[in-house]
Design a protein around this motif. Structure first.
Motif, PDB file in Angstrom:
ATOM      1  N   LEU A 330       0.833  -1.191   0.000  1.00  0.00           N
ATOM      2  CA  LEU A 330       0.000   0.000   0.000  1.00  0.00           C
ATOM      3  C   LEU A 330       0.874   1.249   0.000  1.00  0.00           C
ATOM      4  CD1 LEU A 330      -1.454   0.852   3.507  1.00  0.00           C
ATOM      5  CD2 LEU A 330       0.445  -0.729   3.192  1.00  0.00           C
ATOM      6  N   TRP A 331       0.297   2.349  -0.492  1.00  0.00           N
ATOM      7  CA  TRP A 331       0.998   3.637  -0.453  1.00  0.00           C
ATOM      8  C   TRP A 331       1.226   4.088   0.987  1.00  0.00           C
ATOM      9  CZ3 TRP A 331       3.131   4.703  -4.790  1.00  0.00           C
ATOM     10  CH2 TRP A 331       2.499   4.474  -6.010  1.00  0.00           C
ATOM     11  N   ASN A 332       2.277   4.893   1.179  1.00  0.00           N
ATOM     12  CA  ASN A 332       2.531   5.346   2.553  1.00  0.00           C
ATOM     13  C   ASN A 332       1.508   6.379   3.009  1.00  0.00           C
ATOM     14  OD1 ASN A 332       3.921   7.317   0.789  1.00  0.00           O
ATOM     15  ND2 ASN A 332       4.826   8.128   2.662  1.00  0.00           N
ATOM     16  N   ALA A 333       0.892   7.126   2.084  1.00  0.00           N
ATOM     17  CA  ALA A 333      -0.252   7.986   2.378  1.00  0.00           C
ATOM     18  C   ALA A 333      -0.169   8.605   3.778  1.00  0.00           C
ATOM     19  CB  ALA A 333      -1.552   7.213   2.184  1.00  0.00           C
ATOM     20  N   ASP A 334      -1.148   8.272   4.652  1.00  0.00           N
ATOM     21  CA  ASP A 334      -1.156   8.850   5.995  1.00  0.00           C
ATOM     22  C   ASP A 334      -0.607   7.863   7.023  1.00  0.00           C
ATOM     23  OD1 ASP A 334      -2.430  10.427   8.462  1.00  0.00           O
ATOM     24  OD2 ASP A 334      -2.659  11.632   6.660  1.00  0.00           O
ATOM     25  N   MET A 335       0.209   6.932   6.565  1.00  0.00           N
ATOM     26  CA  MET A 335       0.897   5.996   7.470  1.00  0.00           C
ATOM     27  C   MET A 335       2.084   6.737   8.081  1.00  0.00           C
ATOM     28  SD  MET A 335      -0.122   2.557   7.112  1.00  0.00           S
ATOM     29  CE  MET A 335       1.358   1.567   7.002  1.00  0.00           C
ATOM     30  N   LYS A 336       1.996   7.077   9.330  1.00  0.00           N
ATOM     31  CA  LYS A 336       3.028   7.889   9.959  1.00  0.00           C
ATOM     32  C   LYS A 336       3.908   7.035  10.858  1.00  0.00           C
ATOM     33  CE  LYS A 336       3.644  12.366  12.195  1.00  0.00           C
ATOM     34  NZ  LYS A 336       2.964  13.536  12.778  1.00  0.00           N
ATOM     35  N   PRO A 337       5.195   6.872  10.506  1.00  0.00           N
ATOM     36  CA  PRO A 337       6.087   6.046  11.328  1.00  0.00           C
ATOM     37  C   PRO A 337       6.121   6.534  12.770  1.00  0.00           C
ATOM     38  CG  PRO A 337       7.157   6.645   9.274  1.00  0.00           C
ATOM     39  CD  PRO A 337       5.897   7.457   9.358  1.00  0.00           C
ATOM     40  N   GLY A 338       6.194   5.596  13.691  1.00  0.00           N
ATOM     41  CA  GLY A 338       6.235   5.950  15.108  1.00  0.00           C
ATOM     42  C   GLY A 338       4.866   6.097  15.724  1.00  0.00           C
ATOM     43  N   GLU A 339       3.809   6.174  14.897  1.00  0.00           N
ATOM     44  CA  GLU A 339       2.447   6.322  15.418  1.00  0.00           C
ATOM     45  C   GLU A 339       1.542   5.197  14.938  1.00  0.00           C
ATOM     46  OE1 GLU A 339       0.851  10.176  14.693  1.00  0.00           O
ATOM     47  OE2 GLU A 339       2.571  11.237  15.558  1.00  0.00           O
ATOM     48  N   LEU A 340       2.137   4.105  14.462  1.00  0.00           N
ATOM     49  CA  LEU A 340       1.344   2.985  13.968  1.00  0.00           C
ATOM     50  C   LEU A 340       1.166   1.963  15.088  1.00  0.00           C
ATOM     51  CD1 LEU A 340       3.115   2.678  10.514  1.00  0.00           C
ATOM     52  CD2 LEU A 340       0.893   3.696  10.988  1.00  0.00           C
ATOM     53  N   PRO A 341      -0.057   1.489  15.301  1.00  0.00           N
ATOM     54  CA  PRO A 341      -0.315   0.600  16.445  1.00  0.00           C
ATOM     55  C   PRO A 341       0.380  -0.737  16.298  1.00  0.00           C
ATOM     56  CG  PRO A 341      -2.226   0.709  14.995  1.00  0.00           C
ATOM     57  CD  PRO A 341      -1.263   1.748  14.504  1.00  0.00           C
ATOM     58  N   GLU A 342       0.706  -1.360  17.420  1.00  0.00           N
ATOM     59  CA  GLU A 342       1.360  -2.661  17.417  1.00  0.00           C
ATOM     60  C   GLU A 342       0.479  -3.719  16.763  1.00  0.00           C
ATOM     61  OE1 GLU A 342       4.436  -3.564  18.262  1.00  0.00           O
ATOM     62  OE2 GLU A 342       4.844  -1.419  18.544  1.00  0.00           O
ATOM     63  N   ALA A 343      -0.840  -3.538  16.843  1.00  0.00           N
ATOM     64  CA  ALA A 343      -1.765  -4.522  16.278  1.00  0.00           C
ATOM     65  C   ALA A 343      -1.699  -4.563  14.760  1.00  0.00           C
ATOM     66  CB  ALA A 343      -3.192  -4.214  16.730  1.00  0.00           C
ATOM     67  N   LEU A 344      -1.170  -3.512  14.161  1.00  0.00           N
ATOM     68  CA  LEU A 344      -1.057  -3.455  12.707  1.00  0.00           C
ATOM     69  C   LEU A 344       0.177  -4.244  12.283  1.00  0.00           C
ATOM     70  CD1 LEU A 344      -2.463  -2.224  10.248  1.00  0.00           C
ATOM     71  CD2 LEU A 344      -0.945  -0.244  10.457  1.00  0.00           C
ATOM     72  N   GLU A 345      -0.033  -5.352  11.593  1.00  0.00           N
ATOM     73  CA  GLU A 345       1.064  -6.244  11.226  1.00  0.00           C
ATOM     74  C   GLU A 345       2.144  -5.517  10.442  1.00  0.00           C
ATOM     75  OE1 GLU A 345       1.711  -9.366  11.852  1.00  0.00           O
ATOM     76  OE2 GLU A 345      -0.140 -10.137  12.742  1.00  0.00           O
ATOM     77  N   ARG A 346       3.387  -5.896  10.664  1.00  0.00           N
ATOM     78  CA  ARG A 346       4.520  -5.317   9.933  1.00  0.00           C
ATOM     79  C   ARG A 346       4.876  -6.161   8.708  1.00  0.00           C
ATOM     80  NH1 ARG A 346       2.754  -1.927  13.688  1.00  0.00           N
ATOM     81  NH2 ARG A 346       4.287  -0.343  14.267  1.00  0.00           N
ATOM     82  N   ASN A 347       3.993  -7.065   8.291  1.00  0.00           N
ATOM     83  CA  ASN A 347       4.278  -7.924   7.147  1.00  0.00           C
ATOM     84  C   ASN A 347       3.864  -7.277   5.826  1.00  0.00           C
ATOM     85  OD1 ASN A 347       1.520  -8.048   7.434  1.00  0.00           O
ATOM     86  ND2 ASN A 347       1.382 -10.277   7.484  1.00  0.00           N
ATOM     87  N   MET A 348       3.498  -6.004   5.848  1.00  0.00           N
ATOM     88  CA  MET A 348       3.094  -5.285   4.641  1.00  0.00           C
ATOM     89  C   MET A 348       4.295  -4.585   3.999  1.00  0.00           C
ATOM     90  SD  MET A 348      -0.560  -3.634   5.811  1.00  0.00           S
ATOM     91  CE  MET A 348       0.102  -2.779   7.241  1.00  0.00           C
ATOM     92  N   ILE A 349       4.177  -4.318   2.703  1.00  0.00           N
ATOM     93  CA  ILE A 349       5.185  -3.530   1.981  1.00  0.00           C
ATOM     94  C   ILE A 349       4.650  -2.116   1.824  1.00  0.00           C
ATOM     95  CG2 ILE A 349       6.506  -3.273  -0.144  1.00  0.00           C
ATOM     96  CD1 ILE A 349       6.090  -6.292  -0.609  1.00  0.00           C
ATOM     97  N   VAL A 350       5.380  -1.156   2.359  1.00  0.00           N
ATOM     98  CA  VAL A 350       4.996   0.245   2.234  1.00  0.00           C
ATOM     99  C   VAL A 350       5.561   0.790   0.929  1.00  0.00           C
ATOM    100  CG1 VAL A 350       5.224   2.559   3.215  1.00  0.00           C
ATOM    101  CG2 VAL A 350       4.847   0.594   4.724  1.00  0.00           C
ATOM    102  N   HIS A 351       4.663   1.192   0.036  1.00  0.00           N
ATOM    103  CA  HIS A 351       5.070   1.762  -1.247  1.00  0.00           C
ATOM    104  C   HIS A 351       5.207   3.272  -1.052  1.00  0.00           C
ATOM    105  CE1 HIS A 351       4.500   1.591  -5.912  1.00  0.00           C
ATOM    106  NE2 HIS A 351       5.554   2.275  -5.544  1.00  0.00           N
ATOM    107  N   TYR A 352       6.443   3.697  -0.870  1.00  0.00           N
ATOM    108  CA  TYR A 352       6.730   5.087  -0.496  1.00  0.00           C
ATOM    109  C   TYR A 352       6.677   5.996  -1.727  1.00  0.00           C
ATOM    110  CZ  TYR A 352       9.250   9.152   1.197  1.00  0.00           C
ATOM    111  OH  TYR A 352       9.601  10.424   1.533  1.00  0.00           O
ATOM    112  N   PHE A 353       5.900   7.097  -1.612  1.00  0.00           N
ATOM    113  CA  PHE A 353       5.868   8.041  -2.728  1.00  0.00           C
ATOM    114  C   PHE A 353       5.981   9.507  -2.305  1.00  0.00           C
ATOM    115  CE2 PHE A 353       1.513   8.433  -1.393  1.00  0.00           C
ATOM    116  CZ  PHE A 353       1.033   9.646  -1.884  1.00  0.00           C
ATOM    117  N   ARG A 354       5.817   9.812  -1.020  1.00  0.00           N
ATOM    118  CA  ARG A 354       5.844  11.230  -0.654  1.00  0.00           C
ATOM    119  C   ARG A 354       6.394  11.425   0.744  1.00  0.00           C
ATOM    120  NH1 ARG A 354      -0.322  11.789   1.096  1.00  0.00           N
ATOM    121  NH2 ARG A 354       0.015  11.878   3.326  1.00  0.00           N
ATOM    122  N   PHE A 355       6.918  12.638   0.974  1.00  0.00           N
ATOM    123  CA  PHE A 355       7.329  12.998   2.326  1.00  0.00           C
ATOM    124  C   PHE A 355       6.401  14.048   2.904  1.00  0.00           C
ATOM    125  CE2 PHE A 355       9.568  16.048  -0.339  1.00  0.00           C
ATOM    126  CZ  PHE A 355       9.367  17.246   0.311  1.00  0.00           C
TER     127      PHE A 355
END
Length: 560
Positions: A330-355
């Motif tokens: 998925l796109w990184n969109a509003d996925m903010k590092p450091g504020e993602l819950p532990e329940a959200l699996e880390r097995n996803m690939i973040v498709h980075y497009f913007r800062f």
């Protein structure tokens, strides 16, 4: 003859002499099917026959003992024979791609320069996203898509993202929602058998086709047809109207993902989630903080923000994708590092497009690849100023591509590079694609294959290599088409065919190039016809210039 190719090989050594042959009489050790299958598509004029070791003039060995580098291949070409070593199947595919680039016809047979070639990629994921999604100026005929896939394989790429589901609908027939709209112009859709044929064609060439759907954002037609809009959101143009407070939303999403997963064997499924702004600092955002169903769900789950509701939905969708045996991208969109819950699996690939968010008043400067890696995610880099091709202002140029690396733009710490798997070019809706996609494949392929170096020099030799590859070696070896049209990537605007201020070729050379392209186009070569039209525009422009403004004929670098 030399070993000029694109992407550039890691190491080449030229010996005296040539290897001349009528056919490749191949003996393989450890498997060579991938090499043969790819070579027959990439270089169909070259006869390949499997023989015994005693009869062979080419021995291909595939074994992990040859290198620790994935996709490694090595050539040793002598006057009477050739040896090829590959670490794995993709190394054998890459050997076929290299051979297709460096072999030349010679009389009734073929010829190769003697020497050695050693090669392997810096980036594991070398991708190109093709959009044929239903939006205006995106539809591609399937034979054009296959032409692009062949060019990607020739350039030693390995991944295609096929973006077919967007706000206006889907261009692949979906049995679960047959009423979804298709192509913008004619409501056209690809038959599933056409898609299967395209996937099989790509597989022959060592290319994986990843399905790319938009199911939470850019999903207007889907939400309307499935009846899963947020209550109160009656804006027919809203791209972010999907309701997260009702179970029927997740049932609809699961139907789509299940059907897509059955059609595409790719291990990855791209679910989009593009351009959200959870802070409501722009009008193009979700309706979740106004929808009674979403507000009730937030209250039920004890959630305090739209961002937390997004994480809840993403967790559920990721579980669906995993249940189908796939990995979520998925796109990184509003996925903010450091504020993602532990329940959200880390097995996803973040498709980075913007800062940051281009529409937001308050910019987000914390969205860097390092942050996602340190948060536990695998990352794919498609930083938009350097990797987006479209007809808007966000358009990659020859120079921004050359300055880009999946490790440098934005900069990634050395210790995090192992989890940044590579990069992906994104060709978004554009009438210029008939002429911009083919050369861009080679430019980006080199920046991914050689991601650890500082780029190439766009000189005449490089232009001659790309000319040979784009036009299948059917133009004179000394010809550099790009001197005539001004750049490797032509202008993106349909009314503008050439970069007039960058034309480097004198009038006589432009006329020679136009004539050669016109003759090639008469044989049915699609791209030659496109570039013949461009050369004609360049010829008309240069013919109108006064003597003191004419291009010089001694320039060595035609860009930069």
């Amino acid at each position: 003859m030399d070993f000029s190719m694109c992407p550039r090989a890691k190491r080449t050594v030229r010996f005296e002499g040539k290897f001349q042959f009528d056919e490749l009489k191949l003996f393989t050790v450890g498997g060579g099917e991938r090499f043969v299958r790819a070579l027959r598509v990439l270089c169909p004029a070259l006869p390949v026959r499997t023989v015994s070791r005693e009869e062979a003039n080419v021995v291909l060995s595939v074994s992990t003992v040859f290198s620790s580098q994935n996709e490694y291949c090595y050539f040793r070409i002598l006057a009477d024979r050739m040896e090829i070593h590959a670490r794995d199947e993709m190394g054998a595919r890459n050997a076929a791609s290299i051979l297709a680039q460096i072999v030349r016809p010679s009389g009734a047979g073929f010829v190769l320069p003697c020497g050695t070639v050693e090669d392997y990629p810096d980036a594991q994921y070398r991708g190109y996203m093709l959009e044929s999604s239903g939006r205006k100026n995106t539809w591609m005929e399937m034979d054009v898509i296959k032409e692009h896939i062949r060019t990607m394989a020739l350039a030693r790429m390995n991944e295609v993202q096929f973006h077919f589901m967007e706000a206006p609908g889907t261009t692949i027939e979906l049995d679960c929602y047959p009423d979804l709209h298709g192509d913008y112009e004619g409501n056209r859709k690809y038959k599933k058998d056409e898609v299967r044929d395209m996937i099989a064609y790509a597989e022959e060439l060592g290319m994986t086709v990843t399905p790319f759907v938009e199911i939470l954002s850019h999903s207007r037609d889907f939400t309307q047809v499935a009846g899963i809009n947020c209550e109160g959101d009656d804006d027919p143009k809203h791209m972010f109207a999907v309701c997260l407070g009702q179970e029927k939303t997740f049932e609809a999403i699961e139907k789509v993902l299940t059907e897509v997963a059955e059609l595409f064997p790719s291990p990855v499924l791209h679910i989009g989630c593009d351009e959200y702004d959870m802070r409501r600092t722009c009008p193009l955002t979700a309706y979740w903080d106004r929808c009674p169903h979403c507000l009730a769900k937030m209250k039920e789950l004890g959630l305090s923000s739209m961002r937390e509701l997004f994480h809840y939905a993403l967790e559920r969708i990721n579980q669906m994708v995993n249940k189908l045996g796939k990995i979520t991208m998925l796109w990184n969109a509003d996925m903010k590092p450091g504020e993602l819950p532990e329940a959200l699996e880390r097995n996803m690939i973040v498709h980075y497009f913007r800062f940051d968010h281009p529409y937001a008043k308050e910019q987000i400067y914390e969205l860097y690849p390092d942050g996602y890696v340190e948060d536990g995610y695998t990352v794919l880099n498609s930083y938009y100023p350097n990797t987006y091709l479209d007809d808007s202002g966000y358009y990659a140029t020859d120079m921004t591509i050359n300055q880009w690396s999946c490790y440098r733009e934005p900069a990634v710490a050395n210790e995090n590079r192992a989890k940044l798997v590579g990069g992906c070019v994104c060709a978004w809706q554009g009438v210029s694609f008939v002429r911009t996609i083919p050369p861009s494949i080679f430019l980006f392929a080199d920046r991914l294959w050689n991601a650890n170096d500082t780029g190439v020099r766009y000189d005449n030799e490089y232009g001659r290599v790309i000319t040979r590859l784009l036009f299948d070696g059917k133009l004179p070896e000394t010809m550099n088409v790009f001197r005539a049209v001004g750049r490797m990537l032509p202008p993106q605007h349909p009314e503008k065919l050439v970069h007039v201020k960058h034309i480097q070729a004198p009038l006589a050379e432009i006329q020679e190039i136009r004539a050669a392209l016109t003759d090639l186009a008469a044989t049915g070569h699609r791209l030659a016809g496109v570039y013949a039209e461009m050369a004609k525009a360049a010829e008309e422009h240069v013919a109108s210039l006064s003597d003191d403004l004419l291009p010089l004929d001694h320039t060595r670098a035609f860009i930069g």
